[in-house]
Scaffold this motif. Sequence first.
Motif, PDB file in Angstrom:
ATOM      1  N   LEU B  69       0.827  -1.207   0.000  1.00  0.00           N
ATOM      2  CA  LEU B  69       0.000   0.000   0.000  1.00  0.00           C
ATOM      3  C   LEU B  69       0.859   1.254   0.000  1.00  0.00           C
ATOM      4  O   LEU B  69       1.795   1.373   0.789  1.00  0.00           O
ATOM      5  CB  LEU B  69      -0.924   0.020   1.224  1.00  0.00           C
ATOM      6  CG  LEU B  69      -1.847  -1.186   1.407  1.00  0.00           C
ATOM      7  CD1 LEU B  69      -2.883  -0.886   2.488  1.00  0.00           C
ATOM      8  CD2 LEU B  69      -2.528  -1.573   0.111  1.00  0.00           C
ATOM      9  N   GLY B  70       0.533   2.176  -0.882  1.00  0.00           N
ATOM     10  CA  GLY B  70       1.300   3.416  -0.983  1.00  0.00           C
ATOM     11  C   GLY B  70       0.390   4.626  -0.989  1.00  0.00           C
ATOM     12  O   GLY B  70      -0.827   4.511  -1.074  1.00  0.00           O
ATOM     13  N   THR B  71       1.011   5.779  -0.887  1.00  0.00           N
ATOM     14  CA  THR B  71       0.266   7.041  -0.804  1.00  0.00           C
ATOM     15  C   THR B  71       0.703   7.989  -1.916  1.00  0.00           C
ATOM     16  O   THR B  71       1.748   7.793  -2.541  1.00  0.00           O
ATOM     17  CB  THR B  71       0.525   7.741   0.536  1.00  0.00           C
ATOM     18  OG1 THR B  71       1.918   8.060   0.627  1.00  0.00           O
ATOM     19  CG2 THR B  71       0.141   6.861   1.718  1.00  0.00           C
ATOM     20  N   GLY B  72      -0.087   9.001  -2.111  1.00  0.00           N
ATOM     21  CA  GLY B  72       0.336  10.115  -2.951  1.00  0.00           C
ATOM     22  C   GLY B  72      -0.272  10.145  -4.334  1.00  0.00           C
ATOM     23  O   GLY B  72      -0.427  11.217  -4.915  1.00  0.00           O
ATOM     24  N   ALA B  73      -0.610   8.968  -4.884  1.00  0.00           N
ATOM     25  CA  ALA B  73      -1.200   8.957  -6.220  1.00  0.00           C
ATOM     26  C   ALA B  73      -2.688   9.293  -6.175  1.00  0.00           C
ATOM     27  O   ALA B  73      -3.314   9.461  -7.206  1.00  0.00           O
ATOM     28  CB  ALA B  73      -0.980   7.613  -6.895  1.00  0.00           C
ATOM     29  N   MET B  74      -3.253   9.332  -4.969  1.00  0.00           N
ATOM     30  CA  MET B  74      -4.616   9.817  -4.784  1.00  0.00           C
ATOM     31  C   MET B  74      -4.522  10.963  -3.803  1.00  0.00           C
ATOM     32  O   MET B  74      -4.037  10.787  -2.680  1.00  0.00           O
ATOM     33  CB  MET B  74      -5.514   8.707  -4.212  1.00  0.00           C
ATOM     34  CG  MET B  74      -6.983   9.087  -4.133  1.00  0.00           C
ATOM     35  SD  MET B  74      -7.995   7.888  -3.183  1.00  0.00           S
ATOM     36  CE  MET B  74      -7.812   6.395  -4.160  1.00  0.00           C
ATOM     37  N   THR B  75      -4.910  12.147  -4.242  1.00  0.00           N
ATOM     38  CA  THR B  75      -4.778  13.314  -3.371  1.00  0.00           C
ATOM     39  C   THR B  75      -6.151  13.862  -3.007  1.00  0.00           C
ATOM     40  O   THR B  75      -7.117  13.697  -3.749  1.00  0.00           O
ATOM     41  CB  THR B  75      -3.934  14.431  -4.031  1.00  0.00           C
ATOM     42  OG1 THR B  75      -4.653  14.982  -5.121  1.00  0.00           O
ATOM     43  CG2 THR B  75      -2.609  13.877  -4.534  1.00  0.00           C
ATOM     44  N   LEU B  76      -6.193  14.502  -1.852  1.00  0.00           N
ATOM     45  CA  LEU B  76      -7.417  15.131  -1.353  1.00  0.00           C
ATOM     46  C   LEU B  76      -7.215  16.636  -1.372  1.00  0.00           C
ATOM     47  O   LEU B  76      -6.164  17.120  -0.946  1.00  0.00           O
ATOM     48  CB  LEU B  76      -7.701  14.679   0.084  1.00  0.00           C
ATOM     49  CG  LEU B  76      -7.834  13.173   0.287  1.00  0.00           C
ATOM     50  CD1 LEU B  76      -8.051  12.866   1.767  1.00  0.00           C
ATOM     51  CD2 LEU B  76      -8.965  12.606  -0.549  1.00  0.00           C
ATOM     52  N   ALA B  77      -8.206  17.348  -1.855  1.00  0.00           N
ATOM     53  CA  ALA B  77      -8.088  18.806  -1.891  1.00  0.00           C
ATOM     54  C   ALA B  77      -9.197  19.462  -1.111  1.00  0.00           C
ATOM     55  O   ALA B  77     -10.334  18.983  -1.072  1.00  0.00           O
ATOM     56  CB  ALA B  77      -8.106  19.322  -3.324  1.00  0.00           C
ATOM     57  N   TYR B 115       0.720  22.085  -1.621  1.00  0.00           N
ATOM     58  CA  TYR B 115       0.554  20.684  -1.223  1.00  0.00           C
ATOM     59  C   TYR B 115       1.287  20.419   0.085  1.00  0.00           C
ATOM     60  O   TYR B 115       2.417  20.888   0.280  1.00  0.00           O
ATOM     61  CB  TYR B 115       1.161  19.747  -2.269  1.00  0.00           C
ATOM     62  CG  TYR B 115       0.340  19.506  -3.516  1.00  0.00           C
ATOM     63  CD1 TYR B 115      -0.658  18.532  -3.536  1.00  0.00           C
ATOM     64  CD2 TYR B 115       0.582  20.224  -4.675  1.00  0.00           C
ATOM     65  CE1 TYR B 115      -1.389  18.278  -4.691  1.00  0.00           C
ATOM     66  CE2 TYR B 115      -0.152  19.991  -5.841  1.00  0.00           C
ATOM     67  CZ  TYR B 115      -1.134  19.005  -5.837  1.00  0.00           C
ATOM     68  OH  TYR B 115      -1.857  18.760  -6.979  1.00  0.00           O
ATOM     69  N   GLY B 121       2.009  10.422   5.144  1.00  0.00           N
ATOM     70  CA  GLY B 121       2.312  10.603   3.724  1.00  0.00           C
ATOM     71  C   GLY B 121       1.099  10.843   2.844  1.00  0.00           C
ATOM     72  O   GLY B 121       1.232  10.948   1.626  1.00  0.00           O
ATOM     73  N   HIS B 122      -0.085  10.925   3.440  1.00  0.00           N
ATOM     74  CA  HIS B 122      -1.269  11.234   2.640  1.00  0.00           C
ATOM     75  C   HIS B 122      -1.205  12.691   2.201  1.00  0.00           C
ATOM     76  O   HIS B 122      -0.877  13.570   3.000  1.00  0.00           O
ATOM     77  CB  HIS B 122      -2.547  10.965   3.432  1.00  0.00           C
ATOM     78  CG  HIS B 122      -2.685   9.531   3.842  1.00  0.00           C
ATOM     79  ND1 HIS B 122      -2.813   8.517   2.929  1.00  0.00           N
ATOM     80  CD2 HIS B 122      -2.678   8.947   5.060  1.00  0.00           C
ATOM     81  CE1 HIS B 122      -2.893   7.359   3.568  1.00  0.00           C
ATOM     82  NE2 HIS B 122      -2.801   7.586   4.866  1.00  0.00           N
ATOM     83  N   VAL B 123      -1.500  12.913   0.928  1.00  0.00           N
ATOM     84  CA  VAL B 123      -1.264  14.227   0.336  1.00  0.00           C
ATOM     85  C   VAL B 123      -2.547  15.046   0.249  1.00  0.00           C
ATOM     86  O   VAL B 123      -3.578  14.561  -0.240  1.00  0.00           O
ATOM     87  CB  VAL B 123      -0.650  14.066  -1.074  1.00  0.00           C
ATOM     88  CG1 VAL B 123      -0.440  15.431  -1.721  1.00  0.00           C
ATOM     89  CG2 VAL B 123       0.680  13.319  -0.978  1.00  0.00           C
ATOM     90  N   TRP B 124      -2.465  16.247   0.748  1.00  0.00           N
ATOM     91  CA  TRP B 124      -3.552  17.230   0.684  1.00  0.00           C
ATOM     92  C   TRP B 124      -3.110  18.404  -0.173  1.00  0.00           C
ATOM     93  O   TRP B 124      -1.989  18.899  -0.049  1.00  0.00           O
ATOM     94  CB  TRP B 124      -3.876  17.764   2.083  1.00  0.00           C
ATOM     95  CG  TRP B 124      -4.599  16.805   2.969  1.00  0.00           C
ATOM     96  CD1 TRP B 124      -4.039  15.823   3.741  1.00  0.00           C
ATOM     97  CD2 TRP B 124      -6.011  16.731   3.188  1.00  0.00           C
ATOM     98  NE1 TRP B 124      -5.035  15.147   4.418  1.00  0.00           N
ATOM     99  CE2 TRP B 124      -6.251  15.676   4.102  1.00  0.00           C
ATOM    100  CE3 TRP B 124      -7.106  17.456   2.702  1.00  0.00           C
ATOM    101  CZ2 TRP B 124      -7.528  15.330   4.538  1.00  0.00           C
ATOM    102  CZ3 TRP B 124      -8.375  17.114   3.132  1.00  0.00           C
ATOM    103  CH2 TRP B 124      -8.577  16.063   4.037  1.00  0.00           C
ATOM    104  N   GLU B 125      -4.040  18.849  -1.032  1.00  0.00           N
ATOM    105  CA  GLU B 125      -3.844  20.099  -1.759  1.00  0.00           C
ATOM    106  C   GLU B 125      -4.776  21.142  -1.159  1.00  0.00           C
ATOM    107  O   GLU B 125      -5.945  20.852  -0.872  1.00  0.00           O
ATOM    108  CB  GLU B 125      -4.186  19.911  -3.245  1.00  0.00           C
ATOM    109  CG  GLU B 125      -3.965  21.180  -4.058  1.00  0.00           C
ATOM    110  CD  GLU B 125      -4.380  21.045  -5.522  1.00  0.00           C
ATOM    111  OE1 GLU B 125      -5.105  20.084  -5.852  1.00  0.00           O
ATOM    112  OE2 GLU B 125      -3.985  21.908  -6.316  1.00  0.00           O
TER     113      GLU B 125
END
Lengths: 146, 146
Positions: B69-77, B115, B121-125
């Motif tokens: 499982l990885g993070t970053g390719a799905m981002t939340l804005a 960002y 490591g979960h990415v938010w914009e």
Amino acid sequence: MALPRQRVTLITLGVGDLTRAEAFYRAWGWTPHPASQDGVRFYQMQGAVLGLFGLSDLAEDQGRPDAVLGTGAMTLAQNMSSPAEVDRVFDDGLRAGAVALKQPQAVFWGGYSGYLADPDGHVWELAHNPYWPLADDGSLTLPASD
Amino acid sequence: MALPRQRVTLITLGVGDLTRAEAFYRAWGWTPHPASQDGVRFYQMQGAVLGLFGLSDLAEDQGRPDAVLGTGAMTLAQNMSSPAEVDRVFDDGLRAGAVALKQPQAVFWGGYSGYLADPDGHVWELAHNPYWPLADDGSLTLPASD
């Protein structure tokens, strides 16, 4: 007046091939919004938007290489009205080209749930939670606790 | 009657340490819903819910090892009402313990965006898009195209 802090207005999925991704979501019942532009597709949901965007473009937008971006640790769920609806939408997803990760089944928390992955590895859960009623538009508001 | 297909009712973030993750989101202004239970935290949004769940539990739930499982390719804005509000909420995030990936700045599509990554490591914009007005409750409905 400040906006509520607890919001997600746009979910962006990084995809390796936008044409393939759009075709998958179309086959699964998603229609792009006319506001979609070259290189990006937008889908209106209930008060929020799902977007498809090239993975390398997304990585560049984040200011880092696309090799570090991964999927699966953030999952998206659709809550359904019944186990039968979970089965139906899950099967629709497989027919559209998704990969089954976990067949829908009764689960420990008292509901019914299955997982699939879209062509880029983004993970969707389809679930029926008997304790979480849905509004007519399919949106979810948590019940008051006991 | 079938529910609308274009929905996300629950976004689940897999986290390595639930206590650390809850502390980060609390410091960033998120309050868990009383329906939260041992091992999971739920946050009510506009018609949808954000959840925090142990990464290894999530991997087990998906039927596969957590190492994949990885993070970053799905981002939340979060879309904001102004560039100043982007700056403020971005800075709040850094103070809560987020890592800056890209400082808020004017971007090619005519808006203003930054960002950050949460402790897992979960990415938010955080973004202001002058072409996308927000409702009073902070929800987003795409405008009709020209």
